[in-house]
Design a protein around this motif. Structure first.
Motif, mmCIF file in Angstrom:
data_model
loop_
_atom_site.group_PDB
_atom_site.id
_atom_site.type_symbol
_atom_site.label_atom_id
_atom_site.label_comp_id
_atom_site.label_asym_id
_atom_site.label_seq_id
_atom_site.Cartn_x
_atom_site.Cartn_y
_atom_site.Cartn_z
ATOM 1 N N PHE A 7 -1.436 -0.617 7.341
ATOM 2 C CA PHE A 7 -0.103 -0.845 6.794
ATOM 3 C C PHE A 7 -0.176 -1.350 5.347
ATOM 4 C CE2 PHE A 7 0.234 -1.461 11.384
ATOM 5 C CZ PHE A 7 1.231 -0.527 11.683
ATOM 6 N N LEU A 8 0.700 -0.796 4.513
ATOM 7 C CA LEU A 8 0.822 -1.207 3.121
ATOM 8 C C LEU A 8 2.128 -1.979 2.954
ATOM 9 C CD1 LEU A 8 -0.106 -0.957 0.084
ATOM 10 C CD2 LEU A 8 1.374 1.059 -0.018
ATOM 11 N N ASP A 27 3.415 2.752 7.035
ATOM 12 C CA ASP A 27 2.384 3.082 8.024
ATOM 13 C C ASP A 27 1.598 4.252 7.445
ATOM 14 O OD1 ASP A 27 0.905 4.208 10.129
ATOM 15 O OD2 ASP A 27 2.323 3.468 11.617
ATOM 16 N N ILE A 28 0.398 3.961 6.969
ATOM 17 C CA ILE A 28 -0.368 4.961 6.229
ATOM 18 C C ILE A 28 -0.723 6.147 7.112
ATOM 19 C CG2 ILE A 28 -2.502 5.356 4.926
ATOM 20 C CD1 ILE A 28 -2.403 2.389 4.131
ATOM 21 N N ALA A 30 0.957 7.237 9.892
ATOM 22 C CA ALA A 30 2.150 8.002 10.270
ATOM 23 C C ALA A 30 2.943 8.485 9.060
ATOM 24 C CB ALA A 30 3.048 7.147 11.155
ATOM 25 N N ASN A 31 2.627 7.917 7.887
ATOM 26 C CA ASN A 31 3.328 8.258 6.645
ATOM 27 C C ASN A 31 4.828 7.994 6.761
ATOM 28 O OD1 ASN A 31 3.404 9.112 3.963
ATOM 29 N ND2 ASN A 31 3.865 11.233 4.534
ATOM 30 N N THR A 32 5.165 6.810 7.305
ATOM 31 C CA THR A 32 6.571 6.417 7.437
ATOM 32 C C THR A 32 6.768 5.010 6.886
ATOM 33 O OG1 THR A 32 6.158 5.580 9.685
ATOM 34 C CG2 THR A 32 6.947 7.857 9.470
ATOM 35 N N TRP A 33 7.937 4.781 6.283
ATOM 36 C CA TRP A 33 8.291 3.472 5.749
ATOM 37 C C TRP A 33 9.222 2.768 6.731
ATOM 38 C CZ3 TRP A 33 6.364 1.177 1.417
ATOM 39 C CH2 TRP A 33 5.714 1.988 0.490
ATOM 40 N N SER A 34 9.141 1.426 6.749
ATOM 41 C CA SER A 34 10.052 0.628 7.562
ATOM 42 C C SER A 34 10.407 -0.641 6.803
ATOM 43 C CB SER A 34 9.420 0.279 8.913
ATOM 44 O OG SER A 34 8.227 -0.468 8.725
ATOM 45 N N PHE A 35 11.507 -1.290 7.243
ATOM 46 C CA PHE A 35 11.933 -2.551 6.649
ATOM 47 C C PHE A 35 11.202 -3.706 7.329
ATOM 48 C CE2 PHE A 35 15.520 0.285 5.848
ATOM 49 C CZ PHE A 35 15.760 0.052 4.505
ATOM 50 N N ALA A 36 10.933 -4.751 6.552
ATOM 51 C CA ALA A 36 10.306 -5.958 7.071
ATOM 52 C C ALA A 36 11.103 -7.159 6.546
ATOM 53 C CB ALA A 36 8.842 -6.032 6.639
ATOM 54 N N PRO A 37 10.833 -8.380 7.036
ATOM 55 C CA PRO A 37 11.615 -9.541 6.592
ATOM 56 C C PRO A 37 11.650 -9.661 5.066
ATOM 57 C CG PRO A 37 10.257 -10.152 8.460
ATOM 58 C CD PRO A 37 9.860 -8.760 8.074
#
Length: 350
Positions: A7-8, A27-28, A30-37
């Motif tokens: 994870f980046l 997620d390197i 899966a090549n998907t971005w997600s929100f984090a705190p």
């Protein structure tokens, strides 16, 4: 940005002239971005680093919406389901665009710029970043064990002639029969006033009035516990027999993060025999090193050990009201017998 496994993590920044609090994770695989705190305040050009022993991200410095450099520092527990950034000790001076890197037990923040000039600065700041012994309440045993299993090599680095003992456990799974090269004779048996402590084989378990684990690592045994007891004791026998000589030391207490750590060390080795018939070469059994660390006792703990000429692996330290304790067992095999591993080497482990 910093990577944690696959994870980046990216925090803060500017979008269309607006300073952001955003925290995105890629997620390197899966090549998907997600929100984090999100960050507690908007900044751009902060320094971001991952602290493996705490399993936390640390963000320091940066510039706010007025382009003013800040001293703020925050941490985020990435193991928490719904984590929030927690304030921690700020930088000594406001910095942005600085480099941050963890080296061993320390976090270094170097260079960057301040608010008074466009010229770079060359200061380097260092803070204790290794939380193996930093906080007795916030660092959970599960997090601590995970970081040790991921990387513990730096703990053994100070011991020049470290011996990588093995774990041939006794029938009660509470001691080491030999450990290789005659290190023990059924030794490293831990107990408290509740009785013997079974090894947990790298798992956190309930017991001793709280929780504990034993990390059985190559050449390094670690017991860590939140417990209710009046003492911690090591027993059994070392392998050096009747020629055993022992030494004990009390290490100067240290304070980190508002907590006080008291270190108590015992060393056991075989006395080198008197040269005879022109032969001077001697290969001793490995020395056994015990280090007990007591966190926040109400008064100074005391330690007792066996006397010279007995092969007991005996080392008892009173806890004096402390509920977090660590016991580290190491071994060393210097090429020449009759000389203890220097106290200074063990003190660096502390």
């Amino acid at each position: 940005a910093v990577t944690v496994g696959r994870f980046l993590h990216v925090v803060g920044g500017i979008s269309n002239g607006t300073v952001r609090t955003d925290h995105f994770v890629l997620d390197i695989e899966a090549n998907t971005w997600s929100f984090a705190p999100p960050l507690p305040q908007a900044v751009y050009s902060p320094s971001l680093e991952y602290i493996p022993c705490l399993q936390t991200l640390m963000v320091v410095g940066g510039r706010d919406g007025s382009a003013v450099a800040v001293t703020d520092a925050h941490t985020l527990d990435i193991t928490a389901v719904e984590g929030t950034w927690i304030p921690t000790t700020p930088l000594p001076a406001a910095r942005s665009h600085a480099g941050a890197v963890r080296v061993g037990h320390s976090l270094y923040v170097a260079g960057g710029g301040d608010s008074s000039s466009s010229s770079p600065v060359f200061d380097v700041y260092m803070a204790t970043a290794d939380a193996r012994y930093t906080n007795t309440t916030n660092v959970q045993l599960e997090v601590l064990l995970g970081s040790l299993l991921a990387d513990h090599s730096d703990l053994l680095t100070p011991i020049t002639d470290v011996f990588t003992f093995t774990y041939d456990l006794n029938g009660g799974q509470s001691g080491i029969i030999d450990g290789g090269n005659g290190t023990w004779s059924d030794g490293n048996q831990l107990s408290t006033d509740s009785g013997p402590i079974p090894y947990t084989n790298n798992m956190v378990v309930d017991g001793l009035g709280g929780k504990y684990f034993t990390a059985q690592l190559p050449g390094l045994f670690i017991f860590a516990a939140d417990l209710v007891s009046t003492y911690i004791e090591v027993g059994g026998n070392v392998g050096s027999g009747a020629q055993t000589v022992v030494s004990q030391n009390i290490l100067p207490p240290i304070s980190i993060g508002g907590n006080s750590y008291y270190g108590y060390m015992k060393r056991s080795m075989a006395q080198a025999p008197t040269p005879a018939n022109g032969f001077t070469e001697y290969q001793p059994d490995p020395q056994v090193l015990h280090l007990v660390i007591v966190v926040n006792p109400s008064t100074d703990p005391t330690q007792t050990i066996n006397t010279d000429g007995t092969d007991a692996d005996y080392h008892r330290v009173t806890l004096e009201g402390a509920t977090r304790v660590y016991e580290l067992t190491m071994a060393a095999q210097p090429p020449q017998g009759g000389v203890f591993v220097p106290v200074a080497e063990v003190q660096k482990v502390f």
